[in-house]
Design a protein around this motif. Structure first.
Motif, PDB file in Angstrom:
ATOM      1  N   ASP B 506       0.948  -1.042   0.288  1.00  0.00           N
ATOM      2  CA  ASP B 506       0.071  -0.098   0.054  1.00  0.00           C
ATOM      3  C   ASP B 506       0.958   1.225  -0.047  1.00  0.00           C
ATOM      4  OD1 ASP B 506      -2.124   1.622  -0.122  1.00  0.00           O
ATOM      5  OD2 ASP B 506      -3.026   0.825   1.765  1.00  0.00           O
ATOM      6  N   VAL B 507       0.312   2.174  -0.612  1.00  0.00           N
ATOM      7  CA  VAL B 507       0.929   3.562  -0.467  1.00  0.00           C
ATOM      8  C   VAL B 507       0.195   4.642  -0.014  1.00  0.00           C
ATOM      9  CG1 VAL B 507       2.197   5.330  -2.048  1.00  0.00           C
ATOM     10  CG2 VAL B 507       2.653   2.819  -2.520  1.00  0.00           C
ATOM     11  N   VAL B 516       4.620   3.703   2.826  1.00  0.00           N
ATOM     12  CA  VAL B 516       4.677   2.530   1.879  1.00  0.00           C
ATOM     13  C   VAL B 516       4.712   1.317   2.959  1.00  0.00           C
ATOM     14  CG1 VAL B 516       5.680   1.554  -0.046  1.00  0.00           C
ATOM     15  CG2 VAL B 516       5.828   3.977   0.244  1.00  0.00           C
ATOM     16  N   SER B 517       3.777   0.454   2.777  1.00  0.00           N
ATOM     17  CA  SER B 517       3.841  -0.787   3.379  1.00  0.00           C
ATOM     18  C   SER B 517       4.091  -2.064   2.598  1.00  0.00           C
ATOM     19  CB  SER B 517       2.922  -0.712   4.427  1.00  0.00           C
ATOM     20  OG  SER B 517       1.862  -0.690   3.946  1.00  0.00           O
ATOM     21  N   ILE B 518       4.674  -3.017   2.895  1.00  0.00           N
ATOM     22  CA  ILE B 518       4.502  -4.299   1.971  1.00  0.00           C
ATOM     23  C   ILE B 518       4.317  -5.514   3.156  1.00  0.00           C
ATOM     24  CG2 ILE B 518       6.965  -4.359   1.650  1.00  0.00           C
ATOM     25  CD1 ILE B 518       6.447  -5.636  -1.284  1.00  0.00           C
ATOM     26  N   GLY B 519       3.599  -6.293   2.782  1.00  0.00           N
ATOM     27  CA  GLY B 519       3.598  -7.596   3.579  1.00  0.00           C
ATOM     28  C   GLY B 519       3.204  -8.698   2.919  1.00  0.00           C
ATOM     29  N   ASP B 520       3.700  -9.842   3.512  1.00  0.00           N
ATOM     30  CA  ASP B 520       3.396 -11.136   3.143  1.00  0.00           C
ATOM     31  C   ASP B 520       2.622 -11.999   4.191  1.00  0.00           C
ATOM     32  OD1 ASP B 520       3.426 -13.490   1.875  1.00  0.00           O
ATOM     33  OD2 ASP B 520       5.376 -13.740   1.335  1.00  0.00           O
ATOM     34  N   LEU B 579       7.381   1.803   5.624  1.00  0.00           N
ATOM     35  CA  LEU B 579       8.400   2.895   5.026  1.00  0.00           C
ATOM     36  C   LEU B 579       7.651   4.148   5.341  1.00  0.00           C
ATOM     37  CD1 LEU B 579       9.540   0.283   3.349  1.00  0.00           C
ATOM     38  CD2 LEU B 579      10.642   1.952   2.071  1.00  0.00           C
ATOM     39  N   SER B 580       8.230   5.027   5.873  1.00  0.00           N
ATOM     40  CA  SER B 580       7.883   6.512   6.039  1.00  0.00           C
ATOM     41  C   SER B 580       8.704   7.315   5.525  1.00  0.00           C
ATOM     42  CB  SER B 580       7.615   6.559   7.587  1.00  0.00           C
ATOM     43  OG  SER B 580       6.922   7.914   7.934  1.00  0.00           O
ATOM     44  N   ARG B 587      12.142   6.305   6.846  1.00  0.00           N
ATOM     45  CA  ARG B 587      12.421   5.465   8.298  1.00  0.00           C
ATOM     46  C   ARG B 587      12.080   4.198   7.730  1.00  0.00           C
ATOM     47  NH1 ARG B 587      13.375   7.379  13.026  1.00  0.00           N
ATOM     48  NH2 ARG B 587      12.959   9.386  12.370  1.00  0.00           N
ATOM     49  N   ILE B 588      12.626   3.345   8.070  1.00  0.00           N
ATOM     50  CA  ILE B 588      12.154   1.774   7.895  1.00  0.00           C
ATOM     51  C   ILE B 588      11.959   1.103   9.134  1.00  0.00           C
ATOM     52  CG2 ILE B 588      12.727  -0.408   6.714  1.00  0.00           C
ATOM     53  CD1 ILE B 588      14.604   1.301   4.825  1.00  0.00           C
ATOM     54  N   SER B 589      10.917   0.579   9.299  1.00  0.00           N
ATOM     55  CA  SER B 589      10.951  -0.257  10.570  1.00  0.00           C
ATOM     56  C   SER B 589       9.847  -1.841  10.189  1.00  0.00           C
ATOM     57  CB  SER B 589      10.196   0.258  11.693  1.00  0.00           C
ATOM     58  OG  SER B 589       8.752   0.753  11.252  1.00  0.00           O
TER      59      SER B 589
END
Lengths: 117, 706
Positions: B506-507, B516-520, B579-580, B587-589
């Motif tokens: 998602d963005v 921005v996020s990505i998941g599995d 990701l922000s 910023r990545i977490s």
């Protein structure tokens, strides 16, 4: 529990009763939780005997998909509530997936002994 | 070859007639050969037997004759010696009768011993009366006027009283015996002639007598042999078959002796002559004589014993002829004839018996053959019929096991057993088939039911999945949205392996902060899709409330998911990185795959996220493991996010696409837009896996700092 073996097209999971070691070989890419059932049951059955130490030998496991990793993670989390069983996970740096994924296990179960060769 | 011929000629034989024919033919052949051999053997035996018989008979006749004709010449020599020494008074008949008397006593076959003087024909001798066989002295000389006187003799051979006187004078010199002796100048035989004293046919052995000086003939001594009745009796008593004959002829063909009753002389008194064999009343004698004449021309030609055969009225006659000769001119033939019929009667009888026996054997053999054949064939026919019926499918076949042969009974019992077993087997089989058919029908019914259910379920699931897929596609950021993001060139791609995947990206943009996020989510399907949808909602919620603390952000997210997963009683969890982005800082977490940081010159840096979090949904407290890193992006730099479906995809030869290859492709195409980079990666990925089915969802997000 006697010596057991679970075999698929590309993989095999063998339980050695004497050393309380479960040895994984090949590529495990089963498509869901249900398909990992037999391996899941084997792991829990071994723990049910409350061995002092239990070893998961993953050195020959060249691939484990996310469902497999999830299953392993849950097993390790379950062991947090089961004191007295020392879990040893033996991995290999030659298998790319192991390096990062196995570290998670240690986070879920701090007393887990992770041996990466 | 023969077999072929037989097959062609007699295509199929019937068992019964064949067996009977074989039986009968064998018996006929055996009996025929036996009969023939027996008959031939009989014939040979007859020939041999008759030959032996004839030889034997003629030898016996010869022996018998010899006894008659040897003695006279010996007597003559004695008498001649006595005559010349003067011991016999032939001329005056005063003494000498005792001398003759002894000889007559010794030789019973001799009819007359006598001597005749050469002076005036005086005569002295002792004759055996043909009627009563009494010996009488007879003499004739000048004193009796040459009439022969007859005297009786006492036991010493001395004359006693006068019996009679002959009715006519007698001159010894005129007699045939006298002439024969002189003509021969030695011992001689006369021909058969009628004896003066007895009137019987007679043969005389005679010997001239000379004085002591040996020069002057003084007379002739003679001895008469009348072939007596005894010889005829001897011949008659010979066992010459039933109708065989024996006769003796001299070299002129005159009958000397005959086994029949026919008189040997014809005519009466002095005119009597010997009967010629060729004139015999007896057919056998006449024919045998004629045959011998035909064969040899004359009787003198027959010098050895001969065995011959001839025919009378078609009847074979065996004939033996044996010359009978002595040193003194006796030249006769002994003839024995035996009709073959005498022997053959026996042989024919034997042959008739043989034939009768053969016929009886034949009848027995044929009867036996027919019976045995019937006994054999009956059970076999039953078996054949039963087998035939069985072949037609009628398995209920039983045959009788009560034939006369153990083997056939065994066969019948075996057949019955097999038939029984077959029947039982078929019955069982049918039962089984029915059972199975019922089971199958049952199973089929279940399957149909199940199938109906499944179809309904599939339809339902299909509808569900369809809905889920639509939701998933709906919830993905639209290309339009991505374009509107300020400061970042963004391209996203997602393709689920099944209808609904577990991948998510998602963005979101709010107040200059781009999240921005990505998941599995583990696994695929509706459940994974749902989890993804929840995650998206939760992320959006956190973004909307402007949660900037990564720990709080991820902790809230983890708790939300964890509790929902527990409620859903699901085994799912997910990895997620957030990701922000604001003013060139990212910023990545969160823990996920390595994040690729592409610098504007195409170099790629790999950022490990393992220590930035844990999988979400497993444990409800992961705060101590959450961390974050800050990255500065220059224009042209970028970040590439992806799910494990890309590097872990296998091609047909079991090679993984690998992170290295992904980095290389990105590096090579980094000069292009985010969309171009994304497209290059997807194209290369598709080239790599080829026709291989995609095992996992793949998601790729390319961000490029503008």
């Amino acid at each position: 529990m006697t010596g057991q073996e679970i075999k698929g097209d590309n993989y095999s999971v063998q339980y050695n009763q004497e050393t309380v070691t479960i040895q994984f070989q090949g590529k495990l890419a089963l498509s869901g939780v249900k398909d990992y059932g037999p391996i899941h049951d084997l792991l829990y059955a071994v723990v049910a005997d409350a061995p002092a130490q239990m070893t998961l030998d993953l050195r020959q496991l060249s691939f484990l998909n996310s469902s497999g990793i999830s299953m392993l993670s849950k097993f390790v989390l379950a062991l947090r509530k089961k004191e007295g069983v020392q879990l040893v996970v033996v991995g290999s740096n030659e298998m790319p997936w192991q390096g990062k994924s196995l570290r998670n296990l240690k986070k879920f179960l701090p007393n887990l002994k992770l041996e990466i060769e | 070859m023969l077999n072929l011929f037989l097959k062609a000629k007699f295509a199929k034989l019937r068992l019964g007639p064949t067996l009977v024919s074989v039986f009968t033919l064998q018996v006929v052949a055996a009996v025929g050969v036996m009969g023939y051999v027996s008959f031939r053997g009989g014939q040979r035996a007859v020939n041999e037997l008759s030959s032996q018989l004839r030889t034997e008979l003629s030898a016996r006749i010869e022996r018998e004759l010899r006894t008659y004709f040897e003695v006279p010449h010996q007597l003559n020599r004695l008498n001649a010696a006595a005559f010349s020494r003067g011991e016999l008074d032939v001329v005056d008949a005063q003494y000498g009768e005792a001398h003759f008397y002894q000889q007559m006593k010794i030789a019973p076959n001799v009819a007359f011993v006598f001597c005749g003087s050469a002076q005036r024909g005086e005569f002295l001798g002792i004759v055996r009366s043909p009627e009563d066989r009494i010996l009488e002295l007879t003499f004739g000389n000048r004193a009796t006027s040459f009439f022969r006187e007859y005297y009786q003799l006492d036991v010493n051979g001395q004359r006693t009283y006068h019996i009679r006187r002959a009715d006519r004078p007698y001159d010894a010199r005129q007699r045939p015996w006298f002439a024969a002796a002189l003509a021969n100048d030695g011992p001689a035989w006369t021909d058969v002639y009628i004896a003066f004293s007895t009137g019987l046919p007679n043969i005389t052995a005679s010997l001239p007598v000379y004085d002591l000086s040996g020069r002057q003939l003084i007379g002739v001594c003679g001895t008469d042999v009348v072939l007596p009745e005894e010889f005829r009796t001897f011949l008659q008593e010979l066992d010459i078959g039933q109708t065989g004959q024996a006769f003796v002829i001299d070299h002129k063909g005159a009958l000397i002796a005959n086994s029949t009753d026919e008189p040997l002389m014809k005519g009466e008194g002095d005119t009597a002559e010997s009967l010629l064999a060729s004139e015999s009343q007896d057919e056998g004698v006449r024919q045998a004589t004629q045959y011998l004449l035909d064969q040899y021309g004359s009787f003198e030609q027959i010098n050895t014993a001969e065995q011959l055969e001839f025919y009378i009225q078609g009847q074979r006659q065996f004939l033996q002829v044996l010359p009978f000769r002595d040193d003194f001119g006796l030249d006769w033939l002994i003839v024995v004839t035996v009709p073959e019929a005498d022997f053959m009667a026996q042989i024919y009888a034997t042959t008739r018996n043989t034939a009768m026996l053969a016929l009886i054997s034949l009848a027995i053999a044929i009867t036996g053959g027919v019976l045995v054949t019937r006994w054999i064939i009956g059970p076999i026919l039953n078996l054949t019929t039963a087998s035939d019926a069985m072949a037609q499918g009628n398995l209920a076949q039983q045959v009788n096991a009560d034939s006369r042969f153990r083997e056939l009974d065994t066969l019948a019992r075996a057949f019955n057993s097999m038939a029984g077993q077959l029947k039982a087997f078929f019955a069982r089989l049918e039962e089984k088939v029915q059972e199975r058919t019922a089971e199958l029908a049952d199973a089929n019914q279940k399957i149909v039911t199940l199938n109906t259910k499944l179809k309904a379920e599939n339809l339902r699931m299909g509808a569900e999945l369809d809905v889920a897929r639509q939701i998933q596609q709906m919830i993905l950021p639209k290309t339009e949205e991505l374009r509107q993001v300020e400061g970042l060139d963004i391209a996203g791609f997602m393709e689920p392996a099944e209808e609904v995947g577990g991948d998510y990206y998602d963005v979101l943009q709010r107040d200059g902060v781009i999240t921005v996020s990505i998941g599995d989510v583990t696994g695929h399907g509706l459940e994974s899709g749902l989890l993804m949808l929840m995650t998206q909602t939760a992320v959006r919620t956190l973004q909307e409330v402007q949660e900037q603390n990564p720990v709080t952000f991820l902790d809230a997210l983890n708790r939300t998911i964890c509790h929902n997963v527990q409620r859903m009683n699901s085994e799912k969890n997910l990895t997620l990185v957030v990701l922000s982005h604001a003013q060139g800082q990212i910023r990545i977490s969160g823990q996920h795959e390595e994040i690729l940081l592409a610098r504007s010159d195409g170099t790629i840096e790999r950022i490990d996220t393992m220590d930035l979090g844990l999988p979400l949904g497993l444990d409800d407290d992961i705060t101590e493991f959450i961390d974050d890193i800050l990255i500065h992006l220059e224009p042209g730099d970028g970040v590439i996010l992806y799910t494990d479906g890309i590097p872990e995809a296998y091609n047909a030869i079991e090679e993984q696409y690998s992170l290295e290859r992904l980095c290389r492709v990105i590096s090579e195409h980094w000069s292009g837009s985010a969309e171009q980079v994304k497209q290059a990666v997807i194209t290369d990925f598709r080239d790599f896996i080829g026709a291989q089915k995609m095992a996992d969802d793949i998601t790729l997000v390319v961000l490029k700092q503008q």
